[in-house]
Enzyme design. Structure first.
Site, short mmCIF file in Angstrom:
data_model
loop_
_atom_site.label_atom_id
_atom_site.label_comp_id
_atom_site.label_asym_id
_atom_site.label_seq_id
_atom_site.Cartn_x
_atom_site.Cartn_y
_atom_site.Cartn_z
N LYS A 45 3.32 2.30 -22.58
CA LYS A 45 3.29 3.03 -21.31
C LYS A 45 5.08 2.87 -20.98
O LYS A 45 5.77 3.78 -20.53
CB LYS A 45 2.75 2.41 -20.07
CG LYS A 45 2.94 3.03 -18.82
CD LYS A 45 2.63 4.30 -18.42
CE LYS A 45 3.16 5.00 -17.39
NZ LYS A 45 3.20 4.69 -16.07
N PRO A 83 0.87 -1.18 0.26
CA PRO A 83 0.06 0.01 0.02
C PRO A 83 0.81 1.26 -0.11
O PRO A 83 1.17 1.96 1.16
CB PRO A 83 -0.89 0.01 1.28
CG PRO A 83 0.02 -0.84 2.32
CD PRO A 83 0.81 -1.88 1.30
N GLU A 132 13.59 1.46 -11.19
CA GLU A 132 12.90 0.24 -11.76
C GLU A 132 13.62 0.18 -13.26
O GLU A 132 12.93 -0.58 -14.10
CB GLU A 132 11.39 0.54 -12.04
CG GLU A 132 10.48 0.84 -10.82
CD GLU A 132 9.36 1.84 -11.10
OE1 GLU A 132 8.36 1.49 -10.35
OE2 GLU A 132 9.44 2.66 -11.78
N ALA A 182 1.77 4.72 -2.55
CA ALA A 182 0.60 5.85 -2.93
C ALA A 182 -0.58 5.11 -3.65
O ALA A 182 -1.93 5.20 -3.46
CB ALA A 182 1.36 7.01 -3.51
N VAL A 183 -0.41 4.68 -4.78
CA VAL A 183 -1.24 3.95 -5.77
C VAL A 183 -1.97 2.81 -4.91
O VAL A 183 -3.33 2.86 -5.03
CB VAL A 183 -0.59 3.69 -7.17
CG1 VAL A 183 -1.54 2.70 -7.89
CG2 VAL A 183 -0.04 4.96 -7.93
N GLY A 184 -1.42 2.01 -4.31
CA GLY A 184 -1.89 1.03 -3.62
C GLY A 184 -2.94 1.59 -2.39
O GLY A 184 -4.09 0.87 -2.49
N ASN A 233 8.19 5.72 -20.51
CA ASN A 233 9.15 5.31 -19.22
C ASN A 233 10.55 5.58 -19.80
O ASN A 233 11.35 6.18 -19.11
CB ASN A 233 8.71 4.34 -18.60
CG ASN A 233 7.20 4.57 -17.48
OD1 ASN A 233 6.39 3.87 -17.69
ND2 ASN A 233 7.08 5.78 -17.02
O1 KPL Z 1 5.04 7.11 -15.15
C1 KPL Z 1 5.84 7.92 -15.10
C2 KPL Z 1 6.79 7.98 -14.17
O2 KPL Z 1 7.29 8.80 -13.41
O3 KPL Z 1 7.17 6.65 -13.59
C3 KPL Z 1 5.63 9.26 -15.96
C4 KPL Z 1 4.63 9.08 -16.91
C5 KPL Z 1 6.91 9.51 -16.58
C6 KPL Z 1 5.37 10.56 -14.90
O4 KPL Z 1 6.23 10.95 -14.48
#
Ligand code: KPL
Length: 296
Positions: free
Chosen positions: A175, A8, A257, A10-12, A179
């Protein structure tokens, strides 16, 4: 549904809160020790959810995995014995490559992948700010996962807008392309996303896109360099005042990542015999930065 959110952040937390408010039985699994953790989104009422509760995990109908890509395999390995074979597993994070790992680790579970553009920021240990209204795409990765389209309704009811995408890998590749262009450059130069619109980054971005589009085409994802370029500059503009996740990871000396973003691209490029000098150099640069911390 009985839902467990693994990781959990931010998104979680945003999803855990929204699914709870939509009437589901929600608990979380986190590194924190306490049996309950408080959750709040913006100024909405604070709720309390169970944390690391074994019975909830054993009875989970759906496990939403929101840890970052480098932690997914390890986090799921540690709780693998407790996950029912019918439990739907949904992976939601930046980058690609974890689905391959998890379909080996949990071969019988329905596996779904999701990508979201909702903005969320942790403002305190309990509060998350929903900083940007976005949308979410979800789709099946394995055969049983593809039969779980009803999950779209569950998620959409909790946090709109959610769409089922029967070609979810295409969405993830698109996506990933964004990135690959934004994250390493902003991390290396420690700049805001918007600064990538400055003319001296144009050549590098163009070279990244050229390589990424070749790999995407070889993977069966139809896209032109022009389309990718337009999408990437759109995101640069839309998130101009934001720091990318990799910029933040490098700034705070946390593992990034990169293996699941540029690293995944390089792995696929190698399989197709495509040369990727620009992305390879960015990958090496981020790795060098990460390794330099070990020697400090
Ligand atoms: O997904 C993103 C990230 O920061 O990992 C973007 C789309 C580049 C937005 O900051």
């Amino acid at each position: 549904m009985n839902i467990v959110v693994l990781g959990p952040g931010a998104v979680g937390s945003l999803w855990a809160y929204s699914l709870h408010q939509a009437g589901h039985s929600v608990s979380v699994y986190s590194r924190r020790q306490s049996p309950f953790i408080p959750l709040q989104v913006d100024q909405h009422p604070i709720i309390s959810v169970q944390n690391n509760h074994l019975d909830s995990l054993r009875n989970a109908d759906l496990l939403l995995v929101t840890v970052k890509a480098p932690q997914v395999a390890q986090a799921l390995t540690s709780i693998k014995q407790e996950i029912d074979a019918d439990c739907i597993v949904v992976l939601m994070h930046n980058g690609m490559g974890t689905a391959e790992q998890i379909s080996q680790l949990l071969p019988n579970n329905p596996l779904l992948l999701a990508t979201t553009t909702h903005g969320a920021l942790r403002s305190s240990s309990e509060q998350v700010l929903h900083t940007g209204l976005g949308s979410t795409q979800i789709g099946g990765y394995n055969q049983t996962g593809m039969q779980c389209q009803f999950v779209t309704e569950v998620f959409h009811h909790a946090l709109a807008h959610v769409e089922w995408n029967s070609q979810i890998l295409n969405a993830l590749w698109n996506k990933l392309a964004i990135n690959c262009a934004i994250n390493p450059l902003t991390a290396i130069h420690q700049i805001y996303n918007g600064q990538l619109a400055e003319p001296h980054y144009a050549e590098a971005i163009h070279a990244i896109i050229g390589e990424v589009s070749q790999v995407m085409n070889a993977e069966g994802v139809e896209v032109t360099e022009q389309q990718l370029e337009a999408r990437i500059y759109h995101v640069i503009e839309a998130t101009a005042k934001n720091h990318s996740s990799m910029q933040q990871d490098i700034f705070h000396q946390r593992q990034s990542e990169i293996d699941f973003i540029t690293g995944y691209l390089l792995q696929k490029a190698q399989q197709h015999g495509i040369s990727t000098p620009t992305n390879s150099a960015l990958f090496k640069h981020i790795k060098q930065i990460e390794q330099s911390w070990i020697h400090e």
